[in-house]
Design a protein around this motif. Sequence first.
Motif: not given
Length: 106
Positions: A1-5, A10-17
């Motif tokens: 669960m923690k790895k998925r979060r 990380i994907l959200a940060v990359i997307l925002l960048a």
Amino acid sequence: MKKRRNLLLILAVILLALLPLWVVQPVEDVEPFAGADGKAMEAVSAISPDYEPWFSPLWEPPSAEIESLLFAFQAALGGGFIGYYLGASITRVRMRRAWQQGKPCT
């Protein structure tokens, strides 16, 4: 669960960048990601044409690429310092708690 979060964060940060690079449509004769310094100089000269700066820089980089490199280096040093400080603070708190509970510090 923690790895998925963590992966989602990380994907959200990359997307925002990367999202602004796809969304911003270039306009002719306008640099979309230009700094505010040039625009501020234009605004000041429009408001007060006889304005003189209080001081001049001690050294100006020979090119915009070197200026960007120095800015990125400064940001990396600041980020590294903040990361080190936060990591050391968290480790200090964990070690203090372990010592108070009589557990070995790991």
